[in-house]
Write a protein that holds these residues in place. Structure first.
Motif, PDB file in Angstrom:
ATOM      1  N   VAL A 121      35.384  48.786  29.220  1.00  0.00           N
ATOM      2  CA  VAL A 121      35.865  47.522  29.784  1.00  0.00           C
ATOM      3  C   VAL A 121      37.112  47.760  30.635  1.00  0.00           C
ATOM      4  O   VAL A 121      37.216  47.265  31.762  1.00  0.00           O
ATOM      5  N   VAL A 122      38.052  48.528  30.107  1.00  0.00           N
ATOM      6  CA  VAL A 122      39.296  48.811  30.843  1.00  0.00           C
ATOM      7  C   VAL A 122      38.994  49.562  32.136  1.00  0.00           C
ATOM      8  O   VAL A 122      39.541  49.247  33.201  1.00  0.00           O
ATOM      9  N   LEU A 123      38.115  50.559  32.048  1.00  0.00           N
ATOM     10  CA  LEU A 123      37.781  51.351  33.233  1.00  0.00           C
ATOM     11  C   LEU A 123      37.092  50.490  34.282  1.00  0.00           C
ATOM     12  O   LEU A 123      37.425  50.554  35.480  1.00  0.00           O
ATOM     13  N   SER A 124      36.122  49.691  33.867  1.00  0.00           N
ATOM     14  CA  SER A 124      35.404  48.835  34.818  1.00  0.00           C
ATOM     15  C   SER A 124      36.333  47.840  35.487  1.00  0.00           C
ATOM     16  O   SER A 124      36.216  47.566  36.689  1.00  0.00           O
ATOM     17  N   LYS A 125      37.270  47.288  34.724  1.00  0.00           N
ATOM     18  CA  LYS A 125      38.165  46.260  35.258  1.00  0.00           C
ATOM     19  C   LYS A 125      39.081  46.816  36.333  1.00  0.00           C
ATOM     20  O   LYS A 125      39.577  46.068  37.185  1.00  0.00           O
ATOM     21  N   GLN A 126      39.303  48.129  36.347  1.00  0.00           N
ATOM     22  CA  GLN A 126      40.139  48.730  37.384  1.00  0.00           C
ATOM     23  C   GLN A 126      39.412  48.770  38.723  1.00  0.00           C
ATOM     24  O   GLN A 126      40.035  49.020  39.754  1.00  0.00           O
ATOM     25  N   PHE A 127      38.107  48.550  38.712  1.00  0.00           N
ATOM     26  CA  PHE A 127      37.331  48.581  39.940  1.00  0.00           C
ATOM     27  C   PHE A 127      36.661  47.253  40.260  1.00  0.00           C
ATOM     28  O   PHE A 127      36.576  46.853  41.419  1.00  0.00           O
ATOM     29  N   SER A 128      36.143  46.598  39.227  1.00  0.00           N
ATOM     30  CA  SER A 128      35.213  45.505  39.473  1.00  0.00           C
ATOM     31  C   SER A 128      35.643  44.216  38.783  1.00  0.00           C
ATOM     32  O   SER A 128      36.765  44.093  38.290  1.00  0.00           O
ATOM     33  N   SER A 129      34.701  43.296  38.708  1.00  0.00           N
ATOM     34  CA  SER A 129      34.966  41.958  38.186  1.00  0.00           C
ATOM     35  C   SER A 129      34.949  41.941  36.664  1.00  0.00           C
ATOM     36  O   SER A 129      34.499  42.887  36.003  1.00  0.00           O
ATOM     37  N   ARG A 130      35.392  40.824  36.118  1.00  0.00           N
ATOM     38  CA  ARG A 130      35.365  40.625  34.673  1.00  0.00           C
ATOM     39  C   ARG A 130      33.928  40.661  34.152  1.00  0.00           C
ATOM     40  O   ARG A 130      33.655  41.210  33.076  1.00  0.00           O
TER      41      ARG A 130
END
Length: 435
Positions: free
Chosen positions: A31-40
């Motif tokens: 979740v943390v990694l994805s949030k650095q690039f993309s949407s919630r």
């Protein structure tokens, strides 16, 4: 785990608790990694998929380092992105330390560095980033080189791994991430295909940040797998799906990005994730949590029986001449040593700690004849016999086809022992005998 068991009892629940928590840690990292690039939506979807991915739930109840390797890979990648963006020497130092620690946890994680190299070269070509990344990586690799060389020297311990062949295609395509769950594989393929069609046939395009996240995930999936397959084909077979558990979060990232592309509203993402959960259910309930899910092993059933039925001071005879794999049978006692401490183990020869090895060694049954003559009750653990009932009890039971032909029967029989009761499990049968 030795330290863990200083504070918690050595039961199945407490042995598996750390790996269950580690899967949660990996999902949180996704979740943390994805949030650095993309949407919630992408971030939360990726995290949930990571938690319910069949390979992740398998690792969560395996009580081995695979779940920790997943968590280490995710948070190491989070640290890479953070270090590249901040470009601070101290953060890069932290990356190098965590990289070295991750490789010590699971030597295969050295391959994740290759995916990180590819990602940095594609998207962060700033000179200071490249230099600091190179220094941190080289120092970490130098620090763990003795460990890696030692690990390579132990490759003979995995001689059981089959060479690359037709089965490898099934292992990579299904087992590596979907662990005997065709429904989850089908849903995954449909979601990925639908997202690709959407990107190609409509005005919807991958934004730059999503493209970066997808590139990172694909590199994370493909590069370690390809290297291990090539090594297995050309040098020595070392490929087995579970060794690549640390790439499972990357599959969750791919699926998360695809779900984000298809979800024109948050409720659509919730529906798709729910479909994944339903698809994962049969594998999780009927296969992963079945009685003999762990490679058919019946260690727990045998230990529970000994705990309930055997009395302190009874003798124990372990017949190690078995034909099933993995053999030998002595590891059965190591799985739940608390259950056997009250028994007099006649079969143990050398302790593992004295040999600096994994398991104790076993005496042949003939060598136990002397101490066996002093026993009143002996519990015999030997290979299961499918021709016998699940439970038998009589004043004198027949030994059965498999057991009767072994010294583990002839030695006690020659000393006047009678077989009174017998329990059949999946791989093992347990026999109670008295004089």
């Amino acid at each position: 785990m030795q330290g863990w068991f200083k504070f918690f009892p050595p039961t199945e629940f407490w042995a598996r608790a750390p790996t269950g928590l580690a899967v949660g840690g990996a999902a949180a990292g996704v979740v943390v990694l994805s949030k650095q690039f993309s949407s919630r939506t992408v971030a939360v979807s990726s995290g949930i998929i990571c938690a319910i991915l069949p390979r992740a739930t398998w690792a969560g109840i395996e009580a081995r380092p695979y779940a920790f390797s997943m968590m280490a890979a995710v948070w190491l990648t989070v640290l890479l992105v953070h270090a590249a963006r901040r470009d601070n020497a101290w953060v890069w130092l932290a990356y190098g330390v965590v990289l070295a620690a991750s490789i010590l946890l699971d030597v295969y994680l050295v391959l994740l560095l290759l995916a990180h190299i590819a990602f940095v070269l594609l998207y962060w070509r700033k000179r200071t980033v490249l230099v600091r990344f190179a220094i941190a990586s080289v120092l970490a690799c130098c620090a763990v080189t003795p460990f890696v060389l030692k690990a390579i020297g132990q490759v003979h311990q995995i001689i059981w791994i089959a060479p690359i062949g037709r089965r490898t295609i099934d292992d990579v395509a299904i087992q590596q991430y979907f662990e005997r769950s065709p429904p989850f594989l089908i849903v995954s393929a449909l979601v990925v295909a639908a997202a690709i069609v959407l990107w190609l046939r409509s005005s919807t395009q991958l934004v730059k940040a999503d493209r970066q996240l997808l590139t990172l995930a694909i590199a994370w999936l493909v590069i370690p797998t390809a290297i291990i397959l090539i090594w297995s084909a050309l040098v020595h077979p070392i490929y087995t799906p579970r060794y690549l558990c640390f790439t499972a979060p990357a599959m969750a990232l791919v699926l998360g990005v695809c779900i984000g592309a298809l979800a024109f509203a948050p409720w659509v993402a919730a529906v798709i994730v729910s479909v994944f959960a339903v698809a994962a259910g049969p594998n999780y309930v009927l296969i992963q949590r079945s009685t003999y899910a762990k490679y058919g092993m019946d260690y727990s059933e045998v230990a529970d029986l000994i705990t309930a039925k055997a009395a302190p001071g009874d003798c124990l005879l372990v017949n190690d001449t078995v034909t099933f794999m993995p053999a030998p049978m002595r590891p059965l006692l190591a799985a739940r040593p608390d259950a056997y401490r009250k028994l007099i183990d006649l079969s143990r020869w050398q302790r593992a700690t004295d040999r600096k090895d994994v398991f104790d060694t076993n005496l042949i049954p003939e060598a136990t004849a002397g101490p066996l003559s002093d026993c009143g009750v002996v519990w015999i653990i030997t290979q299961a016999d499918a021709s016998r009932p699940a439970h038998e009890q009589a004043s004198m039971l027949p030994p059965g086809q498999l057991f009767g032909a072994t010294p583990a029967f002839s030695v006690p029989n020659g000393l006047g022992f009678r077989l009174l009761e017998r329990w059949q499990f999946n791989l093992v049968q347990v026999i109670k005998a008295t004089r």
